[in-house]
Scaffold this motif. Structure first.
Motif, short mmCIF file in Angstrom:
data_model
loop_
_atom_site.label_atom_id
_atom_site.label_comp_id
_atom_site.label_asym_id
_atom_site.label_seq_id
_atom_site.Cartn_x
_atom_site.Cartn_y
_atom_site.Cartn_z
N TYR A 25 0.84 -1.21 0.00
CA TYR A 25 0.00 0.00 0.00
C TYR A 25 0.87 1.25 0.00
O TYR A 25 0.67 2.17 -0.78
N ARG A 28 6.12 3.75 3.44
CA ARG A 28 6.23 4.60 4.64
C ARG A 28 5.23 4.14 5.71
O ARG A 28 5.55 4.12 6.90
N ARG A 29 4.03 3.75 5.30
CA ARG A 29 3.05 3.26 6.27
C ARG A 29 3.58 1.99 6.95
O ARG A 29 3.46 1.83 8.17
N LEU A 32 6.14 3.20 9.46
CA LEU A 32 5.56 3.88 10.63
C LEU A 32 4.99 2.86 11.62
O LEU A 32 5.14 2.98 12.83
N PRO A 180 7.64 10.81 3.05
CA PRO A 180 6.30 10.63 2.47
C PRO A 180 6.22 11.11 1.02
O PRO A 180 6.92 12.04 0.64
N VAL A 181 5.36 10.46 0.27
CA VAL A 181 5.03 10.91 -1.08
C VAL A 181 3.51 11.01 -1.11
O VAL A 181 2.83 9.99 -0.98
N ARG A 185 -3.97 7.61 -2.14
CA ARG A 185 -4.10 6.61 -1.07
C ARG A 185 -4.04 7.26 0.32
O ARG A 185 -4.56 6.72 1.29
N CYS A 189 -5.72 6.72 4.48
CA CYS A 189 -4.71 6.15 5.38
C CYS A 189 -4.97 6.63 6.81
O CYS A 189 -5.08 7.84 7.06
N PRO A 197 1.99 13.94 5.12
CA PRO A 197 2.64 13.85 3.81
C PRO A 197 2.71 15.18 3.07
O PRO A 197 3.74 15.49 2.46
S1 SF4 Z 1 -0.39 9.27 4.69
FE1 SF4 Z 1 0.23 8.64 2.63
S2 SF4 Z 1 2.50 8.71 2.61
FE2 SF4 Z 1 1.79 8.73 4.74
S3 SF4 Z 1 1.85 6.62 5.39
FE3 SF4 Z 1 -0.24 7.04 4.73
S4 SF4 Z 1 -0.28 6.46 2.56
FE4 SF4 Z 1 1.88 6.62 3.14
#
Ligand code: SF4
Length: 217
Positions: A25, A28-29, A32, A180-181, A185, A189, A197
């Motif tokens: 998905y 970065r998620r 984290l 983050p990009v 999505r 999240c 982000p």
């Molecule tokens: S907010 Fe966007 S960049 Fe940040 S963890 Fe969620 S999907 Fe990834």
């Protein structure tokens, strides 16, 4: 696709199968959650959690030529994974043998990315290793559409699953959370408030603009 060769892992190196879903998905998620141990629930994750708990509570049963096991513990030393399958069905074959068929429950509808299929394929590959059998297909059940989507575990999906497992291991072992990009999505999240982000991306563009200006002067 990059190198997806299988390495054998020790039992203390296993990561949750869900880390593959998170990685597919957004890497970065995945970082984290699995490096920084940050978790926030939103409506989507809460609905998903309740759905999984409900499925696991139903217990095992037999319906004619189908045996159903719920909340099945999984492990693969080849992929370095541990987890649980919502449901594993065993379909009786004409020769009397039983064919395993994993079914994963999802709250929403089919996604444009392969993250759900990768998770299901990882479950099948765990079962194949544990039971020493071959599993050609399984299904994803989506709560919103109330439909099953059949998934073939073809060579392409298996390679993708091995690749994502390898990348998720590398990411978690590195201890480094990617920047983050911002993408569509991010809107669904549950970690968007912690991830920030848009703010971080904007700050990075300002910093790189200032650096470019300084380099030119
Ligand atoms: S907010 Fe966007 S960049 Fe940040 S963890 Fe969620 S999907 Fe990834």
């Amino acid at each position: 696709m990059a190198d997806a060769r299988i390495i054998h892992h020790d039992s203390d190196e296993l990561i949750p199968i869900s880390a593959l879903t998170q990685y597919a998905y957004c890497p970065r998620r995945c970082a984290l959650i699995h490096i920084e141990q940050i978790w926030e629930e939103n409506r989507f994750t809460a609905e998903g959690r309740i759905m999984h708990e409900h499925v696991h509570e139903e217990g095992d049963e037999s319906r004619g030529d189908v045996r159903i096991e719920r909340g099945v513990a999984l492990r693969s030393l080849k992929l370095g994974l541990t987890g649980k399958a919502d449901v594993v069905e065993y379909h009786r074959q004409p020769d009397g043998s039983w064919q395993a068929f994993p079914v994963e429950y999802k709250r929403g509808k089919p996604k444009p990315d392969d993250s759900d299929k990768v998770q299901l394929c990882a479950q099948a590959m765990c079962l194949e290793e544990m039971l020493n059998v071959s599993i050609p297909a399984g299904a994803l059940f989506y709560g919103k559409t109330r439909r099953r989507l059949d998934v073939d575990f073809d060579e392409t999906l298996r390679q993708e699953t091995q690749y994502v497992a390898k990348k998720a291991h590398e990411l978690i072992e590195s201890g480094q959370t990617p920047k983050p990009v911002y993408a569509k999505r991010c809107e669904s999240c549950s970690l968007v408030a912690e991830c920030m982000p848009r703010t971080i991306q904007k700050k990075r563009s300002v910093e790189s603009y200032l650096k470019r200006m300084l380099d030119e002067t």
